[in-house]
Write an enzyme that holds these catalytic residues in place. Structure first.
Site, PDB file in Angstrom:
ATOM      1  N   CYS A 359       0.832  -1.208   0.000  1.00 24.46           N
ATOM      2  CA  CYS A 359       0.000   0.000   0.000  1.00 24.46           C
ATOM      3  C   CYS A 359       0.864   1.255   0.000  1.00 24.46           C
ATOM      4  CB  CYS A 359      -0.911   0.029   1.225  1.00 24.46           C
ATOM      5  SG  CYS A 359      -2.034  -1.362   1.331  1.00 24.46           S
ATOM      6  N   CYS A 360       0.299   2.318  -0.582  1.00 21.48           N
ATOM      7  CA  CYS A 360       1.046   3.555  -0.728  1.00 21.48           C
ATOM      8  C   CYS A 360       0.814   4.485   0.453  1.00 21.48           C
ATOM      9  CB  CYS A 360       0.680   4.222  -2.044  1.00 21.48           C
ATOM     10  SG  CYS A 360       1.187   3.194  -3.415  1.00 21.48           S
ATOM     11  N   PHE A 361       1.244   4.065   1.626  1.00 23.23           N
ATOM     12  CA  PHE A 361       1.411   4.983   2.757  1.00 23.23           C
ATOM     13  C   PHE A 361       2.502   4.403   3.640  1.00 23.23           C
ATOM     14  CE2 PHE A 361      -0.655   2.997   6.474  1.00 23.23           C
ATOM     15  CZ  PHE A 361      -1.367   1.977   5.877  1.00 23.23           C
TER      16      PHE A 361
END
Ligand SMILES: *Cc1c(COP(=O)(O)O)cnc(C)c1O
Length: 469
Positions: A359-361
């Site tokens: 995931c992009c965080f």
């Protein structure tokens, strides 16, 4: 038993790799140990056996998968549901209404009416909900003197908090149930029962992860004493059932199942002996303790890298399948297993690594600074003890699809076989769940077609200019 379960899991990983249930086309998969689930169900039955009648239900939110509910139902365990969706899952699994309990804190009138009509037990959460039950019971009076379903009230015994605030249901200010120790509350509860002969149950659920067993048992004792008081004042056994909820914590730090159902039942028999003498039916609602250790996530390592001296393995298991761990890593640490590309346990020397998800965080880590054999691209990581509240309740961040869930069994010859429990979400389904059929709904207004119907799936895209007449 523990060794057998560990062996079963390891063999399941090797078989999943061999059968390509886990591979480039399915870089993350969830596996459920069918024998482990059945053993847990049997341990629960044995722990609470006799002389009091017992109805065990499974908290559906812990593993909302119809085949799992069917398996538990076959083992004599019903369902605790908290939404119309969960109730439908229980029905789809063939769980009889008489073995289903409905506990949501925000039940609507149509939901309550449906529960009463079908005979599903309802525990009223608060005085306003009790007033709704009054109206529905009156509505049903024409059909007969019975309310249609066993009805009770959820009590918050306000015994205190455990180590995870967000998981503690019996604090002074918890949102759940009628707060027993608030001024005037106990008398109001007693009077409410005496005025309603159809109220026959008391419910409490003190949990969950991080709450000491003694606190859970104390809650049950307090609610049992309340039942005794109401029955004394009613001059009859008006309350015939005490629902003690679930909430048994799980050992995420090792393979041992502790505390066991037996340990909790023994503590309850010691703390509340009267509950077990046969005058009351006991209802339980365990979730995490039945399923957590019976499932795990297996994911491929896609890349490895270093940043600021930290080694990081980027895998396909992240916040979408391990949401609690990603957002509250201190409260929900997971054990990680390291396997090679064939699914064999890695024996190389350990080094400190982060295990990250896709995931992009930045917080999308499932393990931080953990000692593991050095991971390489193509390896497999396993997130143990994730059979409850993890892959079964995915989080659709980054439009990542839900992974497939497979049950596995190992025969006496040691062969592992799989059964599909839930297919992986297909990309077309991700699109459908993301408003693809509503394509144009916002842009048509911009181009002067505010009154045009929203586009439907399969229709060719219409340009604004071509529709001007
Ligand atoms: C969530 C819940 C349970 C199950 O809790 P576990 O900690 O998973 O055992 C039982 N009863 C109610 C009312 C719940 O909300």
């Amino acid at each position: 038993m523990v060794l057998e379960a560990v062996t079963r899991r390891q063999e399941a990983i090797a078989s999943a790799v061999r059968e390509r249930l886990l591979g480039p086309d399915a870089p993350v998969v969830a596996l459920l140990d069918v024998e482990g689930i059945r053993e847990a169900a049997r341990e629960l039955h044995a722990a609470f056996a006799g002389p009091a009648p017992v109805l065990h239900t499974f908290a559906v939110k812990a593993a909302s998968l119809v085949p799992v509910l069917e398996l538990l139902n076959a083992e004599g365990i019903g369902c605790e549901v908290a939404s119309p969706g969960e109730l439908e899952l229980a029905r789809a699994a063939g769980v009889p209404a008489g073995r289903t309990v409905f506990d949501s804190p925000a039940k609507t009138v149509p939901e309550l009416r449906d529960a009463l009509a079908s005979g599903v037990a309802v525990n009223a959460d608060n005085p306003q909900e009790l007033a709704r039950l009054d109206a529905l019971v009156a509505e049903r009076e024409a059909a007969g003197p019975r309310p249609g379903a066993p009805l009770g009230m959820r009590i918050n015994p306000q015994v205190g908090t455990g180590s995870i605030g967000a998981m503690s249901t019996a604090t002074a200010t918890s949102k759940f149930g009628v707060a027993l120790r608030d001024e005037g509350a106990e008398q109001w509860i007693v009077d409410s029962y005496l005025a309603r002969p159809w109220l026959t149950r008391l419910h409490t659920h003190t949990g969950s992860q991080g709450v000491p067993l003694e606190l859970m048992a104390e809650s049950v004792r307090v609610v049992f004493e309340l039942a005794e008081r109401i029955n004394r004042q009613a001059g009859r056994q008006q309350i015939d059932t005490v629902d003690i909820g679930g909430g048994l914590p799980v050992n995420f730090a090792g393979d041992e199942t502790e505390p066991s159902f037996a340990a909790y039942a023994d503590l309850l028999r010691h703390t509340v002996p009267g509950l077990f003498d046969g005058r009351y039916t006991i209802v339980t609602e365990f979730g995490r303790s039945l399923l957590a250790k019976q499932g795990f996530i297996a994911a491929l390592v896609e890349y490895t890298k270093t940043a600021g001296g930290r080694r990081i393995a980027v895998t396909h298991a992240g916040a979408h399948v391990a949401t609690r761990t990603a957002f509250a890593p201190g409260a929900w640490p997971l054990r990680v297993g390291a396997f090679d590309a064939e699914g064999a346990p890695k024996g190389t020397s350990e080094m400190v690594q982060d295990v990250a998800g896709p995931c992009c965080f930045a917080g999308d880590l499932v393990a931080r600074e953990t000692a593991l054999p050095e991971l390489e691209p193509g390896d497999v990581v396993a997130l143990w003890d994730t059979g409850a509240y993890y892959f079964s309740t995915p989080f659709q961040y980054n439009s990542l699809p839900r992974p497939a869930v497979h049950g596995f069994r190992r025969d006496s010859a040691g062969r592992v076989s799989f059964s599909l429990v839930r297919p992986a979400q297909r990309i077309e389904e991700v699109l459908a769940d993301s408003g693809a059929a509503q394509s144009g709904a916002l842009t048509e207004a911009l181009t002067g077609r505010a009154d045009a119907p929203a586009g439907r799936a399969g229709e060719p895209h219409r340009f604004a200019s071509s529709s001007a007449s």
